[in-house]
Design a protein around this motif. Structure first.
Motif, short mmCIF file in Angstrom:
data_model
loop_
_atom_site.label_atom_id
_atom_site.label_comp_id
_atom_site.label_asym_id
_atom_site.label_seq_id
_atom_site.Cartn_x
_atom_site.Cartn_y
_atom_site.Cartn_z
N ASN A 1 -1.87 8.69 4.61
CA ASN A 1 -2.83 8.56 5.71
C ASN A 1 -3.64 9.83 5.91
OD1 ASN A 1 -2.39 5.95 6.65
ND2 ASN A 1 -0.74 6.56 8.04
N SER B 1 -5.37 10.99 1.43
CA SER B 1 -5.50 9.81 0.59
C SER B 1 -6.10 10.14 -0.78
CB SER B 1 -6.36 8.76 1.28
OG SER B 1 -6.60 7.65 0.44
N GLU C 1 -10.70 3.12 4.66
CA GLU C 1 -9.35 3.50 5.06
C GLU C 1 -9.25 3.88 6.54
OE1 GLU C 1 -7.49 4.86 0.78
OE2 GLU C 1 -7.98 6.41 2.25
N ASP D 1 0.78 -1.24 0.00
CA ASP D 1 0.00 0.00 0.00
C ASP D 1 0.81 1.29 0.00
OD1 ASP D 1 0.94 -0.10 2.59
OD2 ASP D 1 -1.01 0.11 3.56
N ASP E 1 -3.79 -0.27 -4.26
CA ASP E 1 -3.25 -0.94 -3.07
C ASP E 1 -3.56 -2.44 -3.07
OD1 ASP E 1 -2.52 1.58 -2.27
OD2 ASP E 1 -4.04 1.74 -0.68
N ALA F 1 -7.61 -1.39 8.07
CA ALA F 1 -7.34 -0.54 6.91
C ALA F 1 -5.96 -0.77 6.32
CB ALA F 1 -7.51 0.93 7.28
N HIS F 2 -4.96 -0.98 7.17
CA HIS F 2 -3.59 -1.10 6.68
C HIS F 2 -3.08 -2.53 6.67
CE1 HIS F 2 -2.89 3.18 6.18
NE2 HIS F 2 -3.58 3.36 7.28
N ALA G 1 -8.29 -2.64 2.94
CA ALA G 1 -9.11 -1.45 2.64
C ALA G 1 -9.49 -1.42 1.17
CB ALA G 1 -8.35 -0.19 3.03
N GLN G 2 -8.54 -1.76 0.29
CA GLN G 2 -8.83 -1.77 -1.14
C GLN G 2 -9.89 -2.81 -1.47
OE1 GLN G 2 -7.83 0.30 -3.55
NE2 GLN G 2 -9.06 -0.82 -5.05
N ASP H 1 2.45 5.15 3.28
CA ASP H 1 1.16 5.49 3.88
C ASP H 1 1.28 6.50 5.01
OD1 ASP H 1 2.32 3.75 5.68
OD2 ASP H 1 0.57 2.46 5.90
N ARG I 1 -14.41 5.03 0.44
CA ARG I 1 -12.99 5.12 0.74
C ARG I 1 -12.75 5.56 2.18
NH1 ARG I 1 -7.76 6.89 -1.94
NH2 ARG I 1 -8.77 6.73 -3.96
#
Length: 370
Positions: A305, A308, A262, A226, A244, A267-268, A248-249, A301, A258
């Motif tokens: 963050n 975005s 995110e 990401d 990504d 999310a990550h 999240a994607q 990110d 989104r």
């Protein structure tokens, strides 16, 4: 398992530590790391390698660097010779300016105890002719990802040092050739990550991967994980070029907005990465023909963050109010730190005019998963 004492300096090290945090010496009770050639370590200069070494280690030749407080010179003891402020280590904050039109800044941020981001840049002296921006974000819950991300970034840069092949002279064949080159660069980065990973590590080092290559009016890009590449044209709509590999994607592709995706707990969480336990190191790739002046931005990110959406990032580029790449990269990092600096931050940028013709021309964006 009990704490141990460093045989070199006598400092107490935590149980299972591979290197002394005080002097960087390997510890007797640590499993040996995979061998790394001396010239490979030299290539990691001017940043300490491995990152637990002191900046004064013989493998590191940092040279003078500016104080972040007053822009004076940081002395060999790590303190500014003008104002006396203690400077962060070269690994916590470093900058690269390979040419007047390309620059990058990699910063620890505010919250994290070390900088696991890395970048490696190269550029021709002639503006717009050719540049390579490589950004890797070491996964913070893996061991030695700070060392691995730096090794991987340098390896990818070297794999991309020569211009892209022309293929058979058609856009389709050149796209295929570029996809192969990016695949080889990702494989080289992965091999470097694995090489500096302790074979006995229960949580091997891993990292994301994002690359942007400018060749005149061609902008080619690739990613795993990401970290991202954006195109921010002057006065036009900005575009997030990379897609990504993340939870999240996946949520967004399922219709989740989104902003919600995110900011979700996962999310990550990335679904692809570089490292010994990586299931697949084939990058997503794409190309864009640049027809207007603007900025190429490759970032971790830790920056996106807080911006975005492409328009949000473009707003920060505009707010920086500069045409100087290093000033822009510093402004983007400062923006992320001002928002809380919850992660390591990398911003690598290239200023392009959109007036240099590439051959053969590509009149549309093409994306490939390899």
């Amino acid at each position: 398992m009990t704490d141990t004492t460093c045989p070199s300096c006598g400092a107490v090290a935590a149980a299972g530590a591979r290197f002394c945090e005080s002097c960087g010496s390997p510890l007797d009770n640590a499993a040996p790391a995979a061998p790394v050639a001396a010239d490979a370590l030299d290539e990691l200069s001017p940043i300490s390698a491995p990152t637990r070494r002191k900046p004064t280690d013989a493998l590191v030749d940092t040279g003078p660097r500016p104080c972040l407080v007053c822009q004076g010179t940081v002395g060999p003891d790590g303190y500014c010779e003008t104002c006396g402020a203690k400077a962060p280590t070269e690994r916590d904050h470093f900058r690269e300016t390979p040419a007047s039109w390309v620059a990058g800044v990699c910063d620890r941020g505010i919250v994290h105890s070390r900088n696991e981001d890395a970048m490696a840049l190269l550029a021709s002296e002639a503006p717009g002719e050719r540049a390579v921006l490589v950004v890797l974000d070491g996964v913070s819950n893996s061991i030695d990802s700070d060392v691995a991300s730096l090794a991987g970034a340098k390896a990818a840069r070297e794999a991309l040092r020569t211009p892209f092949p022309q293929g058979m002279g058609t856009p389709a064949s050149r796209t295929g050739a570029i996809t192969q080159v990016f695949g080889a660069a990702a494989a080289a980065a992965n091999a470097a990550v694995v090489q500096v990973t302790d074979p006995a590590s229960p949580n091997p080092a891993s990292a994301t991967f994002a690359v942007a290559v400018v060749e005149r009016s061609l902008l080619a890009y690739a990613n795993i994980g990401d970290s991202r590449v954006y195109w921010v044209p002057d006065g036009g709509p900005a575009v997030q070029l990379t897609v990504d590999d993340s939870a999240a994607q996946q949520q967004m592709e399922a219709g989740v907005p989104r902003e919600v995706a995110e900011n979700s707990p996962q999310a990550h969480a990335i679904t692809k990465w570089l490292g010994r336990d990586a299931p697949d190191v084939t990058p997503r790739t794409g190309q864009l023909e640049i027809t207007a002046p603007g900025w190429v931005v490759a970032c971790s990110d830790g920056l996106w963050n807080y911006a975005s959406e492409p328009d949000a990032l473009a707003a920060q580029v505009t707010a920086a109010g500069t045409s100087e790449p290093l000033d822009l990269a510093l402004a983007l990092v400062a923006f992320a730190n001002a928002q809380g600096g919850r992660d390591n931050i990398t911003a690598a940028v290239a200023r392009v005019s959109g007036q240099n013709a590439s051959a053969p021309a590509l009149d549309h964006q093409e994306e490939s998963d390899g």
